[in-house]
Design an enzyme around this catalytic site. Sequence first.
Site, PDB file in Angstrom:
ATOM      1  N   GLY A  29       0.791  -1.225   0.000  1.00 39.51           N
ATOM      2  CA  GLY A  29       0.000   0.000   0.000  1.00 39.51           C
ATOM      3  C   GLY A  29       0.823   1.275   0.000  1.00 39.51           C
ATOM      4  O   GLY A  29       0.445   2.272  -0.594  1.00 39.51           O
ATOM      5  N   ASP A  51      -6.526   2.712   9.371  1.00 37.55           N
ATOM      6  CA  ASP A  51      -7.952   2.381   9.338  1.00 37.55           C
ATOM      7  C   ASP A  51      -8.352   1.851  10.718  1.00 37.55           C
ATOM      8  O   ASP A  51      -8.599   2.627  11.634  1.00 37.55           O
ATOM      9  CB  ASP A  51      -8.189   1.370   8.211  1.00 37.55           C
ATOM     10  CG  ASP A  51      -9.652   1.002   8.041  1.00 37.55           C
ATOM     11  OD1 ASP A  51     -10.515   1.734   8.544  1.00 37.55           O
ATOM     12  OD2 ASP A  51      -9.951  -0.033   7.410  1.00 37.55           O
ATOM     13  N   LYS A  62      -8.283   7.536   8.592  1.00 34.61           N
ATOM     14  CA  LYS A  62      -9.750   7.538   8.579  1.00 34.61           C
ATOM     15  C   LYS A  62     -10.284   8.032   9.907  1.00 34.61           C
ATOM     16  O   LYS A  62      -9.814   7.617  10.971  1.00 34.61           O
ATOM     17  CB  LYS A  62     -10.273   6.131   8.309  1.00 34.61           C
ATOM     18  CG  LYS A  62     -10.219   5.747   6.847  1.00 34.61           C
ATOM     19  CD  LYS A  62     -10.997   4.486   6.556  1.00 34.61           C
ATOM     20  CE  LYS A  62     -10.739   4.047   5.122  1.00 34.61           C
ATOM     21  NZ  LYS A  62     -11.264   2.709   4.840  1.00 34.61           N
ATOM     22  N   PHE A 112     -14.230   3.683   1.553  1.00 31.85           N
ATOM     23  CA  PHE A 112     -13.153   2.889   0.959  1.00 31.85           C
ATOM     24  C   PHE A 112     -12.566   3.640  -0.225  1.00 31.85           C
ATOM     25  O   PHE A 112     -13.273   4.003  -1.162  1.00 31.85           O
ATOM     26  CB  PHE A 112     -13.646   1.509   0.531  1.00 31.85           C
ATOM     27  CG  PHE A 112     -12.514   0.539   0.365  1.00 31.85           C
ATOM     28  CD1 PHE A 112     -12.031  -0.173   1.456  1.00 31.85           C
ATOM     29  CD2 PHE A 112     -11.902   0.369  -0.866  1.00 31.85           C
ATOM     30  CE1 PHE A 112     -10.956  -1.044   1.319  1.00 31.85           C
ATOM     31  CE2 PHE A 112     -10.825  -0.497  -1.012  1.00 31.85           C
ATOM     32  CZ  PHE A 112     -10.351  -1.208   0.076  1.00 31.85           C
ATOM     33  N   VAL A 113     -11.272   3.889  -0.160  1.00 39.28           N
ATOM     34  CA  VAL A 113     -10.624   4.673  -1.216  1.00 39.28           C
ATOM     35  C   VAL A 113      -9.562   3.845  -1.927  1.00 39.28           C
ATOM     36  O   VAL A 113      -9.003   2.903  -1.355  1.00 39.28           O
ATOM     37  CB  VAL A 113      -9.982   5.958  -0.639  1.00 39.28           C
ATOM     38  CG1 VAL A 113     -11.046   6.930  -0.147  1.00 39.28           C
ATOM     39  CG2 VAL A 113      -9.000   5.636   0.484  1.00 39.28           C
TER      40      VAL A 113
HETATM   41  P1  IMP Z   1      -5.906  -1.469   9.427  1.00 37.28           P
HETATM   42  O1  IMP Z   1      -5.089  -2.583  10.023  1.00 37.28           O
HETATM   43  O2  IMP Z   1      -7.385  -1.731   9.507  1.00 37.28           O
HETATM   44  O3  IMP Z   1      -5.554  -0.101   9.953  1.00 37.28           O
HETATM   45  O4  IMP Z   1      -5.689  -1.506   7.877  1.00 37.28           O
HETATM   46  C1  IMP Z   1      -4.509  -1.308   7.315  1.00 37.28           C
HETATM   47  C2  IMP Z   1      -4.505  -1.657   5.854  1.00 37.28           C
HETATM   48  O5  IMP Z   1      -5.805  -1.933   5.300  1.00 37.28           O
HETATM   49  C3  IMP Z   1      -4.007  -0.469   5.112  1.00 37.28           C
HETATM   50  O6  IMP Z   1      -2.592  -0.418   5.146  1.00 37.28           O
HETATM   51  C4  IMP Z   1      -4.567  -0.723   3.743  1.00 37.28           C
HETATM   52  O7  IMP Z   1      -3.719  -1.570   3.034  1.00 37.28           O
HETATM   53  C5  IMP Z   1      -5.898  -1.405   4.004  1.00 37.28           C
HETATM   54  N1  IMP Z   1      -6.986  -0.429   3.923  1.00 37.28           N
HETATM   55  C6  IMP Z   1      -7.689   0.129   4.923  1.00 37.28           C
HETATM   56  N2  IMP Z   1      -8.596   1.005   4.466  1.00 37.28           N
HETATM   57  C7  IMP Z   1      -8.471   1.002   3.118  1.00 37.28           C
HETATM   58  C8  IMP Z   1      -9.130   1.729   2.051  1.00 37.28           C
HETATM   59  O8  IMP Z   1     -10.027   2.561   2.235  1.00 37.28           O
HETATM   60  N3  IMP Z   1      -8.692   1.444   0.792  1.00 37.28           N
HETATM   61  C9  IMP Z   1      -7.708   0.554   0.523  1.00 37.28           C
HETATM   62  N4  IMP Z   1      -7.059  -0.118   1.485  1.00 37.28           N
HETATM   63  C10 IMP Z   1      -7.440   0.100   2.776  1.00 37.28           C
HETATM   64 MG    MG Z   2      -1.462  -1.584   3.463  1.00 39.70          MG
END
Ligand code: IMP
Ligand code: MG
Length: 196
Positions: free
Chosen positions: A62, A121, A149, A170-171
């Site tokens: 990402g 996120d 977010k 979701f982006v």
């Molecule tokens: P977290 O562990 O939920 O904070 O998610 C981390 C990973 O989820 C990020 O590094 C992204 O790769 C993916 N992710 C979270 N939200 C989005 C989104 O809106 N679009 C695309 N990938 C996302």
């Molecule tokens: Mg990621």
Amino acid sequence: MTAQAGRVLIERGRIADRVRELGAKLTNDLRIDAAPHDTPGGPLGDAAYSEDEVVLIPVMLGAIVFAADLIRAMPLRMSIKPLVASSYAGATTRSSGMVHTGDIPEGLEGRHVVIVDDILDTGRTLAVIRDRVLEQNPASLRICVLLRKLKPRDAEVEAHYAGFDIPDEFVVGYGLDYDGLMRNLPDIVVLDGAGE
Ligand code: IMP
Ligand code: MG
């Protein structure tokens, strides 16, 4: 309806400006931190900075685009040690599956570490990575994300640097994917019709 790129949330020019700002701020903060404190002139004097103590850890995939731009806005000596992590089973699934972090880079003890990720996120991924990096006793640890977010987190984790606060949508684009696709869009756009 098939998922497709929807409206532009953050246009490429704004991203570029903000990434330059983040790079300048990080560079400044790291120079203060990494400078030897016993040199005449103080941390911002003419002394040679210990910039080689800076290690950037981009969280792949990402952060691939963000990190590529950010490092070119950081004119200091650094090494780059990427890490592969994923928390989503696929597509936009939010069911909190396991967080998979690949191998955490080694040799972080005493270094000034910056973890770079695309988006904060739920916070689960970054919390795990942060804790595993801290086990190595870095001299300092910073977390820098392009997007944050606005929502409650599942895991307690703060980003010290965040490019943009965005709504809980979701982006995709600028490195962020939908099921592995759309990372190459130059703008950050909202995904339409994911149907999940
Ligand atoms: P977290 O562990 O939920 O904070 O998610 C981390 C990973 O989820 C990020 O590094 C992204 O790769 C993916 N992710 C979270 N939200 C989005 C989104 O809106 N679009 C695309 N990938 C996302
Ligand atoms: Mg990621």
